[in-house]
Design a protein around this motif. Sequence first.
Motif, mmCIF file in Angstrom:
data_model
loop_
_atom_site.group_PDB
_atom_site.id
_atom_site.type_symbol
_atom_site.label_atom_id
_atom_site.label_comp_id
_atom_site.label_asym_id
_atom_site.label_seq_id
_atom_site.Cartn_x
_atom_site.Cartn_y
_atom_site.Cartn_z
ATOM 1 N N VAL A 172 0.908 -1.239 -0.024
ATOM 2 C CA VAL A 172 -0.084 -0.146 0.132
ATOM 3 C C VAL A 172 0.812 1.254 -0.055
ATOM 4 O O VAL A 172 0.602 2.156 -0.749
ATOM 5 C CB VAL A 172 -0.893 -0.004 1.285
ATOM 6 N N HIS A 173 1.855 1.315 0.900
ATOM 7 C CA HIS A 173 2.945 2.305 0.861
ATOM 8 C C HIS A 173 3.433 2.629 -0.456
ATOM 9 O O HIS A 173 3.506 3.954 -1.064
ATOM 10 C CB HIS A 173 4.037 1.906 1.992
ATOM 11 N N MET A 174 4.011 1.569 -1.175
ATOM 12 C CA MET A 174 4.530 1.720 -2.658
ATOM 13 C C MET A 174 3.529 2.259 -3.538
ATOM 14 O O MET A 174 3.824 3.147 -4.273
ATOM 15 C CB MET A 174 5.114 0.373 -2.920
ATOM 16 N N ILE A 175 2.278 1.849 -3.437
ATOM 17 C CA ILE A 175 1.417 2.272 -4.316
ATOM 18 C C ILE A 175 1.073 3.596 -4.329
ATOM 19 O O ILE A 175 0.899 4.575 -5.089
ATOM 20 C CB ILE A 175 -0.094 1.626 -4.560
ATOM 21 N N TYR A 176 0.685 4.215 -3.045
ATOM 22 C CA TYR A 176 0.041 5.510 -2.762
ATOM 23 C C TYR A 176 1.204 6.594 -2.198
ATOM 24 O O TYR A 176 0.832 7.671 -1.904
ATOM 25 C CB TYR A 176 -0.893 5.353 -1.589
ATOM 26 N N VAL A 177 2.433 6.230 -1.998
ATOM 27 C CA VAL A 177 3.338 7.015 -1.560
ATOM 28 C C VAL A 177 4.563 7.036 -2.551
ATOM 29 O O VAL A 177 4.929 7.849 -3.287
ATOM 30 C CB VAL A 177 3.883 6.779 -0.005
ATOM 31 N N LYS A 178 5.406 5.677 -2.411
ATOM 32 C CA LYS A 178 6.485 5.850 -3.100
ATOM 33 C C LYS A 178 6.527 6.208 -4.516
ATOM 34 O O LYS A 178 7.265 6.663 -5.155
ATOM 35 C CB LYS A 178 7.224 4.429 -2.540
ATOM 36 N N PHE A 179 5.629 5.183 -5.389
ATOM 37 C CA PHE A 179 5.744 5.333 -6.500
ATOM 38 C C PHE A 179 3.927 5.786 -7.029
ATOM 39 O O PHE A 179 3.611 5.141 -8.191
ATOM 40 C CB PHE A 179 5.854 3.530 -7.248
ATOM 41 N N ARG A 180 3.533 6.709 -6.383
ATOM 42 C CA ARG A 180 2.159 7.087 -6.586
ATOM 43 C C ARG A 180 1.867 7.691 -7.994
ATOM 44 O O ARG A 180 0.726 7.663 -8.443
ATOM 45 C CB ARG A 180 1.776 8.067 -5.667
ATOM 46 N N LYS A 181 2.951 8.266 -8.580
ATOM 47 C CA LYS A 181 3.043 8.751 -10.058
ATOM 48 C C LYS A 181 2.453 7.902 -10.881
ATOM 49 O O LYS A 181 2.244 8.302 -12.014
ATOM 50 C CB LYS A 181 4.337 9.610 -10.104
ATOM 51 N N THR A 182 2.959 6.526 -10.669
ATOM 52 C CA THR A 182 2.797 5.582 -11.607
ATOM 53 C C THR A 182 1.493 4.862 -11.523
ATOM 54 O O THR A 182 1.144 3.990 -12.233
ATOM 55 C CB THR A 182 4.002 4.417 -11.649
#
Length: 201
Positions: free
Chosen positions: A75-85
């Motif tokens: 969830v962190h990767m989707i909505y924070v770290k790589f949210r632009k993708t």
Amino acid sequence: MNIFRILGDVSHLLAIIILLVKIVKSKSCAGISGKSQILFALVFTTRYLDLFTNFISVYNTVMKVIFLICAYVTVHMIYVKFRKTFDSENDSFRLEFLLVPVTGLSFLENHSFTPLEILWTFSIYLESVAILPQLFMISKTGEAETITTHYLFFLGLYRALYIANWIWRYHTENFYDQIAVVSGVVQTIFYCDFFYLYVTK
């Protein structure tokens, strides 16, 4: 524990690892439903609250902790770290259509009317439909990356193996949990169409 339960757990863990490796390697969340991942994080959170109250085995505790960590990292990767993708435009499934009936059903149909039991029941019902935003996203875009289909395949395999686990336990232990079995069958049905496409493609 039996071979179907162990293989089911391994398949489930493999599905999550495949998804995480895909995100990290490609530095992209394209094709992944953030809403489905939020629902899975909610499933694990409400199911594994007994980590603080009930020790079953080292295996059980370690698996619960791994699933919780992986769910929140995803969830962190989707909505924070790589949210632009992240493709929020196509990840448009209305979560209230799942959360409202699942919440109501968990209060109406459970093993005992206690907070932990209601939350456990909620997690079982929610898991049976948590993949719908992902399947909805695939149907909306009309495409899915190979790695995403592998993730879905192993999730579906996990559910199928758990059905085998329940059949085994019924015959060897005379154990039957109607809530878990019915929800698991419903969830497996959602994967059937995907399984057909996965095998034929």
